[in-house]
Design a protein around this motif. Structure first.
Motif, PDB file in Angstrom:
ATOM      1  N   PRO A  78       3.048   9.728   4.547  1.00  0.00           N
ATOM      2  CA  PRO A  78       2.202   9.343   3.204  1.00  0.00           C
ATOM      3  C   PRO A  78       1.467   8.135   2.663  1.00  0.00           C
ATOM      4  N   TYR A  79       1.470   7.304   3.662  1.00  0.00           N
ATOM      5  CA  TYR A  79       0.737   6.139   3.471  1.00  0.00           C
ATOM      6  C   TYR A  79      -0.615   6.270   3.847  1.00  0.00           C
ATOM      7  N   LEU A  80      -0.678   6.953   5.063  1.00  0.00           N
ATOM      8  CA  LEU A  80      -2.232   7.419   5.679  1.00  0.00           C
ATOM      9  C   LEU A  80      -3.193   8.303   5.233  1.00  0.00           C
ATOM     10  N   ASP A  81      -2.334   9.473   5.015  1.00  0.00           N
ATOM     11  CA  ASP A  81      -2.336  10.686   3.857  1.00  0.00           C
ATOM     12  C   ASP A  81      -3.469   9.598   2.131  1.00  0.00           C
ATOM     13  N   GLU A  82      -2.829   8.663   2.096  1.00  0.00           N
ATOM     14  CA  GLU A  82      -3.495   8.174   0.997  1.00  0.00           C
ATOM     15  C   GLU A  82      -4.987   7.481   0.970  1.00  0.00           C
ATOM     16  N   PHE A  83      -4.544   7.253   2.535  1.00  0.00           N
ATOM     17  CA  PHE A  83      -5.167   6.642   2.980  1.00  0.00           C
ATOM     18  C   PHE A  83      -6.785   6.380   2.880  1.00  0.00           C
ATOM     19  N   ASN A  84      -6.746   7.939   3.985  1.00  0.00           N
ATOM     20  CA  ASN A  84      -7.498   9.324   4.451  1.00  0.00           C
ATOM     21  C   ASN A  84      -8.243   9.517   3.211  1.00  0.00           C
ATOM     22  N   LYS A  85      -7.851   9.697   2.253  1.00  0.00           N
ATOM     23  CA  LYS A  85      -8.729   9.848   0.402  1.00  0.00           C
ATOM     24  C   LYS A  85      -8.869   9.123   0.449  1.00  0.00           C
ATOM     25  N   GLY A  86      -8.652   7.633   0.321  1.00  0.00           N
ATOM     26  CA  GLY A  86      -9.036   6.850  -0.471  1.00  0.00           C
ATOM     27  C   GLY A  86     -10.342   6.462  -0.036  1.00  0.00           C
ATOM     28  N   LYS A  87     -10.137   6.178   1.413  1.00  0.00           N
ATOM     29  CA  LYS A  87     -11.010   5.807   2.234  1.00  0.00           C
ATOM     30  C   LYS A  87     -12.283   6.674   2.614  1.00  0.00           C
ATOM     31  N   GLY A  88     -12.033   7.837   2.586  1.00  0.00           N
ATOM     32  CA  GLY A  88     -13.231   9.023   3.617  1.00  0.00           C
ATOM     33  C   GLY A  88     -12.684   9.131   5.179  1.00  0.00           C
ATOM     34  N   ASP A  90     -10.367   9.929   8.785  1.00  0.00           N
ATOM     35  CA  ASP A  90     -10.034  11.172   8.645  1.00  0.00           C
ATOM     36  C   ASP A  90      -8.831  10.971  10.148  1.00  0.00           C
ATOM     37  N   LEU A  91      -8.179   9.253  10.298  1.00  0.00           N
ATOM     38  CA  LEU A  91      -7.194   8.796  11.400  1.00  0.00           C
ATOM     39  C   LEU A  91      -5.869   9.941  10.952  1.00  0.00           C
ATOM     40  N   VAL A  92      -5.456  10.340  12.275  1.00  0.00           N
ATOM     41  CA  VAL A  92      -4.322  11.087  12.760  1.00  0.00           C
ATOM     42  C   VAL A  92      -2.883  10.906  13.000  1.00  0.00           C
ATOM     43  N   SER A  93      -1.964  11.106  13.144  1.00  0.00           N
ATOM     44  CA  SER A  93      -0.879  10.825  13.596  1.00  0.00           C
ATOM     45  C   SER A  93      -0.591  11.362  14.651  1.00  0.00           C
ATOM     46  N   VAL A  94      -0.702  10.606  16.011  1.00  0.00           N
ATOM     47  CA  VAL A  94      -0.331  11.413  17.180  1.00  0.00           C
ATOM     48  C   VAL A  94       1.121  11.689  17.034  1.00  0.00           C
ATOM     49  N   THR A  95       2.323  10.323  16.904  1.00  0.00           N
ATOM     50  CA  THR A  95       4.161  10.972  16.998  1.00  0.00           C
ATOM     51  C   THR A  95       5.070   9.792  15.944  1.00  0.00           C
ATOM     52  N   GLY A  96       5.679  10.796  15.596  1.00  0.00           N
ATOM     53  CA  GLY A  96       6.410   9.475  14.846  1.00  0.00           C
ATOM     54  C   GLY A  96       7.333   9.052  16.078  1.00  0.00           C
ATOM     55  N   VAL A  97       8.011   7.667  15.360  1.00  0.00           N
ATOM     56  CA  VAL A  97       8.698   6.664  16.443  1.00  0.00           C
ATOM     57  C   VAL A  97       9.910   6.527  15.772  1.00  0.00           C
ATOM     58  N   ASN A 215       7.745   6.079  10.567  1.00  0.00           N
ATOM     59  CA  ASN A 215       6.517   5.255  11.272  1.00  0.00           C
ATOM     60  C   ASN A 215       5.516   6.326  12.587  1.00  0.00           C
ATOM     61  N   ILE A 216       4.622   6.234  12.351  1.00  0.00           N
ATOM     62  CA  ILE A 216       3.982   6.984  13.105  1.00  0.00           C
ATOM     63  C   ILE A 216       2.557   5.701  13.983  1.00  0.00           C
ATOM     64  N   LEU A 217       2.363   6.801  15.632  1.00  0.00           N
ATOM     65  CA  LEU A 217       1.385   5.555  16.268  1.00  0.00           C
ATOM     66  C   LEU A 217       0.214   6.725  15.590  1.00  0.00           C
ATOM     67  N   VAL A 218      -0.825   5.683  15.083  1.00  0.00           N
ATOM     68  CA  VAL A 218      -2.425   6.747  14.775  1.00  0.00           C
ATOM     69  C   VAL A 218      -2.890   6.384  15.578  1.00  0.00           C
ATOM     70  N   ALA A 219      -3.999   6.977  15.438  1.00  0.00           N
ATOM     71  CA  ALA A 219      -5.750   7.576  16.205  1.00  0.00           C
ATOM     72  C   ALA A 219      -6.419   8.213  15.769  1.00  0.00           C
ATOM     73  N   ARG A 220      -7.292   8.530  16.533  1.00  0.00           N
ATOM     74  CA  ARG A 220      -8.682   9.282  15.679  1.00  0.00           C
ATOM     75  C   ARG A 220      -8.660  10.121  16.883  1.00  0.00           C
ATOM     76  N   PRO A 221      -9.430  12.007  16.067  1.00  0.00           N
ATOM     77  CA  PRO A 221      -9.204  12.836  16.865  1.00  0.00           C
ATOM     78  C   PRO A 221      -9.930  12.858  17.710  1.00  0.00           C
ATOM     79  N   ASP A 222     -10.761  12.407  18.194  1.00  0.00           N
ATOM     80  CA  ASP A 222     -11.429  12.044  19.124  1.00  0.00           C
ATOM     81  C   ASP A 222     -10.481  11.693  20.356  1.00  0.00           C
ATOM     82  N   ASN A 223      -9.434  10.752  20.170  1.00  0.00           N
ATOM     83  CA  ASN A 223      -9.052  10.068  20.804  1.00  0.00           C
ATOM     84  C   ASN A 223      -7.323  10.385  21.696  1.00  0.00           C
ATOM     85  N   LYS A 224      -6.595  10.821  20.199  1.00  0.00           N
ATOM     86  CA  LYS A 224      -5.188  11.547  19.694  1.00  0.00           C
ATOM     87  C   LYS A 224      -4.720  11.519  21.573  1.00  0.00           C
ATOM     88  N   ASP A 225      -5.579  12.750  21.867  1.00  0.00           N
ATOM     89  CA  ASP A 225      -4.527  13.512  23.509  1.00  0.00           C
ATOM     90  C   ASP A 225      -5.041  12.716  24.466  1.00  0.00           C
TER      91      ASP A 225
END
Length: 257
Positions: A78-88, A90-97, A215-225
């Motif tokens: 939820p925090y990541l979603d709000e952050f992406n929305k507010g800051k423009g 596109d960070l993504v969740s890699v996995t939940g921990v 709580n999640i590990l977060v990265a960018r679409p270009d390096n998450k995999d």
């Protein structure tokens, strides 16, 4: 002999080149502690983990988005979603921990029943954690929220307040420091642990293990995999880490795998 030395130098150079680096931002407790635990295990797999510790919830995302860091480990979806929305971003969740059940603490009162009329209550000032705090207060029966108020609820969404509590919003990291000055503080578990509070023993009310705030590990679409990122996921989901969390945090940090 010269050929052997040259061959060994070539192997060493190849190994050095093959070593992968991963720079990950984290808050000190428990995230950086968990990463420190897995660091040697990643090294065995050829990944050099560099951990950058932050005390706030903004810069870790900014620096990953700007490619100064590879990933971060401190927040929930939820925090990541709000952050992406507010800051423009596109960070993504890699996995939940893990889940850190959110709690309410007091240095003046031993139970919520002892809260006086007009009690001073402080909650985090970011949208999702502030809403999370209000939902916990509602669950505890201290307030009632307007119909439809959810994870982004604000004090304006309080519909009924029988004890006339006064809710103030402060930066999440400062809440443990003002605990002695207020009647009740709703504190994220990472900051509670840093302040030597035991969420299981000290919280007057705490979320259940069914909390949606993983709580999640977060990265960018270009390096998450990337190969290095997936190796980090693998060690974070290992039995050794599960055992480490259970022994070190005694229920204050709950694995989700």
């Amino acid at each position: 002999m010269k050929k052997l030395i040259a061959a060994l130098a070539t192997v060493a150079a190849f190994s050095a080149q093959a070593a992968e680096e991963l720079k990950v931002a984290a808050t000190a407790v428990p995230h950086a502690e968990i990463l420190e635990f897995v660091k040697p295990k990643l090294a065995e797999q050829g990944v050099e983990l560099e951990i950058k510790i932050f005390t706030d919830y903004v810069q870790p995302n900014i620096q990953v988005a700007e490619k100064r860091l590879d990933a971060n480990f401190f927040q929930h979806q939820p925090y990541l979603d709000e952050f992406n929305k507010g800051k423009g971003t596109d960070l993504v969740s890699v996995t939940g921990v893990h889940i850190e059940p959110f709690g309410a603490y007091s240095s003046k009162h031993k139970s919520l029943d002892e809260l006086p009329d007009g009690a001073n209550v402080v909650i985090p000032n970011d949208a999702t954690n502030g809403g999370r705090a209000l939902l916990l207060l509602a669950k505890a029966g201290l307030i009632t929220l307007k119909e439809g108020a959810g994870i982004t609820a604000t004090p304006k969404d309080i519909a009924d307040n029988p004890k006339h509590i006064k809710v103030r919003e402060l930066e999440a990291a400062t809440l443990p420091r003002v605990l002695t000055q207020v009647d009740l503080a709703l504190i994220n578990t990472n900051y509670a642990l840093e302040a030597k509070l035991n969420p299981i023993q000290d919280a007057l009310v705490i979320e259940g293990s069914d909390s949606p705030y993983v709580n999640i590990l977060v990265a960018r679409p270009d390096n998450k995999d990337s190969a290095a990122m997936q190796k980090l996921v693998e060690v974070l989901h290992s039995h050794d880490v599960l055992q480490f969390m259970a022994e070190k945090y005694a229920g204050a940090v709950v694995p989700v795998y």
